[in-house]
Design a protein around this motif. Sequence first.
Motif, short mmCIF file in Angstrom:
data_model
loop_
_atom_site.label_atom_id
_atom_site.label_comp_id
_atom_site.label_asym_id
_atom_site.label_seq_id
_atom_site.Cartn_x
_atom_site.Cartn_y
_atom_site.Cartn_z
N SER A 127 12.42 -22.65 -60.14
CA SER A 127 12.25 -23.17 -58.78
C SER A 127 11.30 -22.35 -57.93
CB SER A 127 13.61 -23.24 -58.07
OG SER A 127 14.50 -24.07 -58.79
N ALA A 128 10.95 -21.15 -58.36
CA ALA A 128 10.11 -20.27 -57.54
C ALA A 128 8.63 -20.61 -57.70
CB ALA A 128 10.35 -18.81 -57.94
N LEU A 129 7.86 -20.32 -56.68
CA LEU A 129 6.41 -20.36 -56.79
C LEU A 129 5.98 -19.16 -57.61
CD1 LEU A 129 3.63 -21.53 -55.99
CD2 LEU A 129 3.73 -20.06 -53.95
N HIS A 130 5.29 -19.39 -58.72
CA HIS A 130 4.89 -18.33 -59.63
C HIS A 130 3.40 -18.07 -59.46
CE1 HIS A 130 4.11 -17.05 -64.09
NE2 HIS A 130 4.11 -16.01 -63.28
N LEU A 131 3.05 -16.92 -58.92
CA LEU A 131 1.66 -16.51 -58.76
C LEU A 131 1.36 -15.42 -59.78
CD1 LEU A 131 1.23 -16.38 -54.88
CD2 LEU A 131 0.90 -18.31 -56.44
N GLN A 132 0.26 -15.60 -60.51
CA GLN A 132 -0.11 -14.67 -61.58
C GLN A 132 -1.32 -13.85 -61.13
OE1 GLN A 132 -0.68 -17.02 -65.17
NE2 GLN A 132 0.87 -18.47 -64.47
N TYR A 133 -1.13 -12.56 -61.04
CA TYR A 133 -2.19 -11.70 -60.52
C TYR A 133 -3.16 -11.26 -61.62
CZ TYR A 133 1.23 -8.06 -61.95
OH TYR A 133 2.14 -7.28 -62.64
N GLU A 134 -4.31 -10.77 -61.19
CA GLU A 134 -5.35 -10.34 -62.12
C GLU A 134 -5.52 -8.82 -62.06
OE1 GLU A 134 -8.99 -12.27 -61.00
OE2 GLU A 134 -8.89 -11.57 -58.94
N ILE A 135 -5.89 -8.24 -63.21
CA ILE A 135 -6.08 -6.79 -63.31
C ILE A 135 -7.45 -6.54 -63.96
CG2 ILE A 135 -5.21 -4.64 -64.29
CD1 ILE A 135 -2.44 -5.93 -64.40
N PRO A 136 -8.39 -5.91 -63.25
CA PRO A 136 -9.70 -5.64 -63.86
C PRO A 136 -9.57 -4.63 -64.99
CG PRO A 136 -9.49 -4.50 -61.76
CD PRO A 136 -8.28 -5.37 -61.89
N LYS A 137 -10.39 -4.83 -66.04
CA LYS A 137 -10.30 -3.93 -67.19
C LYS A 137 -11.54 -4.07 -68.06
CE LYS A 137 -6.51 -5.99 -68.57
NZ LYS A 137 -6.60 -7.22 -67.73
N TRP A 138 -11.62 -3.22 -69.08
CA TRP A 138 -12.74 -3.19 -70.00
C TRP A 138 -12.96 -4.54 -70.68
CZ3 TRP A 138 -12.66 -4.08 -75.28
CH2 TRP A 138 -13.83 -3.73 -75.98
N ASP A 139 -11.89 -5.28 -70.94
CA ASP A 139 -11.98 -6.52 -71.70
C ASP A 139 -12.82 -7.60 -71.02
OD1 ASP A 139 -9.54 -6.05 -73.84
OD2 ASP A 139 -9.09 -5.24 -71.86
N GLY A 140 -13.02 -7.47 -69.71
CA GLY A 140 -13.80 -8.48 -69.00
C GLY A 140 -13.14 -9.85 -69.02
N ASP A 141 -11.84 -9.87 -68.68
CA ASP A 141 -11.07 -11.11 -68.81
C ASP A 141 -10.80 -11.81 -67.49
OD1 ASP A 141 -9.35 -9.29 -67.71
OD2 ASP A 141 -7.76 -9.53 -69.19
N LEU A 142 -11.50 -11.46 -66.44
CA LEU A 142 -11.27 -12.12 -65.15
C LEU A 142 -11.64 -13.60 -65.28
CD1 LEU A 142 -12.65 -9.48 -62.63
CD2 LEU A 142 -10.27 -9.88 -63.31
N GLY A 143 -10.77 -14.46 -64.82
CA GLY A 143 -10.99 -15.90 -64.93
C GLY A 143 -11.39 -16.52 -63.61
N ARG A 144 -11.07 -17.80 -63.46
CA ARG A 144 -11.35 -18.53 -62.24
C ARG A 144 -10.02 -18.86 -61.58
NH1 ARG A 144 -15.92 -23.04 -62.79
NH2 ARG A 144 -15.78 -22.74 -60.53
N PRO A 145 -9.56 -18.01 -60.67
CA PRO A 145 -8.23 -18.21 -60.07
C PRO A 145 -8.20 -19.42 -59.14
CG PRO A 145 -9.39 -16.40 -59.02
CD PRO A 145 -10.24 -16.81 -60.17
N HIS A 146 -6.97 -19.81 -58.81
CA HIS A 146 -6.77 -21.05 -58.06
C HIS A 146 -6.28 -20.84 -56.64
CE1 HIS A 146 -5.60 -21.64 -62.39
NE2 HIS A 146 -6.66 -22.39 -62.30
N LEU A 147 -5.78 -19.66 -56.34
CA LEU A 147 -5.16 -19.43 -55.04
C LEU A 147 -5.59 -18.08 -54.50
CD1 LEU A 147 -1.57 -20.30 -54.00
CD2 LEU A 147 -2.40 -17.98 -53.55
N TYR A 148 -5.90 -18.01 -53.22
CA TYR A 148 -6.41 -16.79 -52.61
C TYR A 148 -5.52 -16.36 -51.45
CZ TYR A 148 -10.70 -17.81 -55.18
OH TYR A 148 -11.61 -18.06 -56.18
N VAL A 149 -5.36 -15.06 -51.30
CA VAL A 149 -4.68 -14.47 -50.15
C VAL A 149 -5.72 -13.65 -49.39
CG1 VAL A 149 -2.88 -12.92 -49.35
CG2 VAL A 149 -2.46 -14.41 -51.32
N PRO A 150 -6.22 -14.14 -48.26
CA PRO A 150 -7.20 -13.37 -47.49
C PRO A 150 -6.59 -12.06 -47.00
CG PRO A 150 -7.16 -15.66 -46.79
CD PRO A 150 -5.97 -15.47 -47.66
N LEU A 151 -7.41 -11.01 -46.99
CA LEU A 151 -6.97 -9.69 -46.55
C LEU A 151 -7.92 -9.16 -45.49
CD1 LEU A 151 -6.31 -8.08 -50.07
CD2 LEU A 151 -4.65 -9.25 -48.61
N THR A 152 -7.37 -8.50 -44.51
CA THR A 152 -8.20 -7.86 -43.51
C THR A 152 -8.79 -6.57 -44.06
OG1 THR A 152 -6.37 -6.55 -42.62
CG2 THR A 152 -6.71 -8.76 -41.68
N GLU A 153 -9.76 -6.04 -43.37
CA GLU A 153 -10.34 -4.74 -43.75
C GLU A 153 -9.26 -3.67 -43.76
OE1 GLU A 153 -12.29 -1.31 -44.45
OE2 GLU A 153 -13.26 -3.27 -44.61
#
Length: 211
Positions: A127-153
């Motif tokens: 029943s929960a909203l499941h958000l899957q976070y990304e972790i930068p690494k050597w493998d170069g596996d960053l994808g095309r995410p679907h949801l963004y959380v804007p952050l201030t400086e």
Amino acid sequence: MLRLSEVQQVVVLGAHPDDIEIGAGGLLLTLAAANPGVRVHYVLCTGTPDRHAEAMAAAAAFLPGATLTTSLHTLPDGRLPAHWAEVKQIVDDAAASRPELVLSPWTGDAHQDHRLIGELVPTAFRSALHLQYEIPKWDGDLGRPHLYVPLTEEVAAAKVAHLDTCFGSQRDRDWWTEETFRGLMRLRGIECRAPYAEAFHCAKATLRLTA
């Protein structure tokens, strides 16, 4: 729409100490500011006592004012798929808190430990909203995410500072730099027209239309 100020119960899961904060530290800071006293269950599958201590310091820094419970485990780093049953039980136990929001690594992550947790979460959290976070690494596996959380400086700067302060054991890694963390947040900010952002994958969400 799930408003951060209305979230009462959250589960955050990581394979290793620092996964959660790298992937979702900005969201956690924003959540804690929007909803003081939010209940957060913090789960790690691996880690030594020293690394667990770092993670607990980070949880306190990234979730000030939250009601925090923890479930810290010592399964072998890099070998979680060989301990499938134990990881499944950890995820199932975490679901007992019935959260509105659950954060985990992405199912497309190249690291086997991360990927397994992401794959198991939907089998336990229905029943929960499941958000899957990304972790930068050597493998170069960053994808095309679907949801963004804007952050201030200010939030972006706090995330970077807390990572460096809390996870001192990682500072000698060549990728562990302010430039790495700030650069990814800036890139995701460009993608959602914000100064900075964190991005998440979401395989399933429910849109409720009300009058």
